[in-house]
Write a protein that holds these residues in place. Structure first.
Motif, short mmCIF file in Angstrom:
data_model
loop_
_atom_site.label_atom_id
_atom_site.label_comp_id
_atom_site.label_asym_id
_atom_site.label_seq_id
_atom_site.Cartn_x
_atom_site.Cartn_y
_atom_site.Cartn_z
N LYS A 83 0.83 -1.22 0.00
CA LYS A 83 0.00 0.00 0.00
C LYS A 83 0.86 1.26 0.00
O LYS A 83 0.40 2.35 0.30
CB LYS A 83 -0.92 -0.01 1.23
N GLU A 84 2.18 1.07 -0.29
CA GLU A 84 3.14 2.16 -0.43
C GLU A 84 3.37 2.95 0.85
O GLU A 84 3.63 4.15 0.82
CB GLU A 84 2.74 3.11 -1.58
N LYS A 85 3.29 2.26 1.98
CA LYS A 85 3.60 2.91 3.26
C LYS A 85 5.12 2.92 3.46
O LYS A 85 5.80 1.95 3.10
CB LYS A 85 2.96 2.17 4.44
N SER A 86 5.64 3.99 4.03
CA SER A 86 7.08 4.07 4.29
C SER A 86 7.42 3.24 5.53
O SER A 86 6.53 2.86 6.30
CB SER A 86 7.49 5.53 4.54
N SER A 87 8.72 3.01 5.75
CA SER A 87 9.15 2.25 6.93
C SER A 87 8.68 2.95 8.22
O SER A 87 8.28 2.30 9.17
CB SER A 87 10.67 2.10 6.95
N ASN A 88 8.74 4.29 8.23
CA ASN A 88 8.28 5.06 9.41
C ASN A 88 6.81 4.78 9.68
O ASN A 88 6.41 4.53 10.83
CB ASN A 88 8.43 6.57 9.15
N GLU A 89 6.00 4.84 8.61
CA GLU A 89 4.54 4.64 8.77
C GLU A 89 4.24 3.21 9.23
O GLU A 89 3.37 2.99 10.07
CB GLU A 89 3.83 4.93 7.44
#
Length: 218
Positions: free
Chosen positions: A171-177
């Motif tokens: 879902k294209e979430k970043s590592s932070n998210e």
């Protein structure tokens, strides 16, 4: 305010395009342009004595093209995050550039709206590929998978937590998210990501996303 700026070097054989990109980057307080090169040979020579956080690299250049530049970097272990800026968005070419170590790919026609985001994303260690190119890549992965006709990897071999991370990556979430959502550290997320690459035998985020789509995980 004392903070480190993202240092960017630009390589393209069109001075007018370089000037445009520089003007755009100069509007950002946290980006600093570290010169430019007009040929592939100049980039390679520049990189032997200088460094930058991100290199924006055209594929079609005189003396040495972008592919030769990346191959030279690989041979010399030159560690510089590279965004390919090109009007050639053929998915097989994109695939080849990623295999050679490119961290991002932006179509020249979209440079104005995407290059700043791409530089920041790639600098943070995340791959950046324009949406339109990503769609073509997914199509290519899908047709490659059909051609190979391999037995499908069973995602029963993935842990629940790995599947949760895979869903969020797709879902294209970043590592932070992802770290925030799953209440774990970024280092833990990177470990899951690395395990997924190994288990699913893919090399990048697009491969993970394609696997998730094919196996109805998302």
């Amino acid at each position: 305010m004392n903070y480190n700026k993202i240092k960017v070097h630009i390589a393209d054989d069109h001075k007018i395009l370089i000037d445009g990109v520089i003007a755009l980057l100069n509007t950002e307080d946290d980006i600093e342009v570290e010169g430019f090169s007009l040929t592939g040979r100049q980039v390679v020579n520049w990189s032997s004595k200088n460094t930058a956080d991100v290199l924006v690299l055209d594929i079609n250049m005189p003396e040495m093209d972008g592919i030769e530049v990346l191959k030279t970097f690989k041979k010399r272990n030159t560690n510089i995050k590279t965004i390919i800026l090109s009007s050639l968005s053929d998915p097989k070419l994109v695939q080849e550039m990623i295999a050679l170590g490119a961290n991002g790919f932006v179509d020249k026609s979209r440079a104005n709206e995407q290059i700043i985001d791409a530089i920041k994303v790639v600098h943070n260690g995340i791959q950046y590929i324009s949406e339109d190119i990503k769609v073509k890549l997914l199509d290519l992965y899908a047709s490659d998978a059909k051609d190979e006709d391999e037995p499908e990897f069973l995602h029963g071999d993935l842990t629940e937590r790995e599947i949760a991370v895979l869903k969020l990556i797709a879902k294209e979430k970043s590592s932070n998210e992802i770290a925030e959502k799953l209440n774990v550290s970024i280092k833990t997320v990177e470990t899951y990501r690395s395990n997924l690459y190994k288990k699913l035998k893919v090399k990048n985020v697009v491969g993970l996303a394609m696997y998730a789509v094919r196996n109805k995980i998302v």
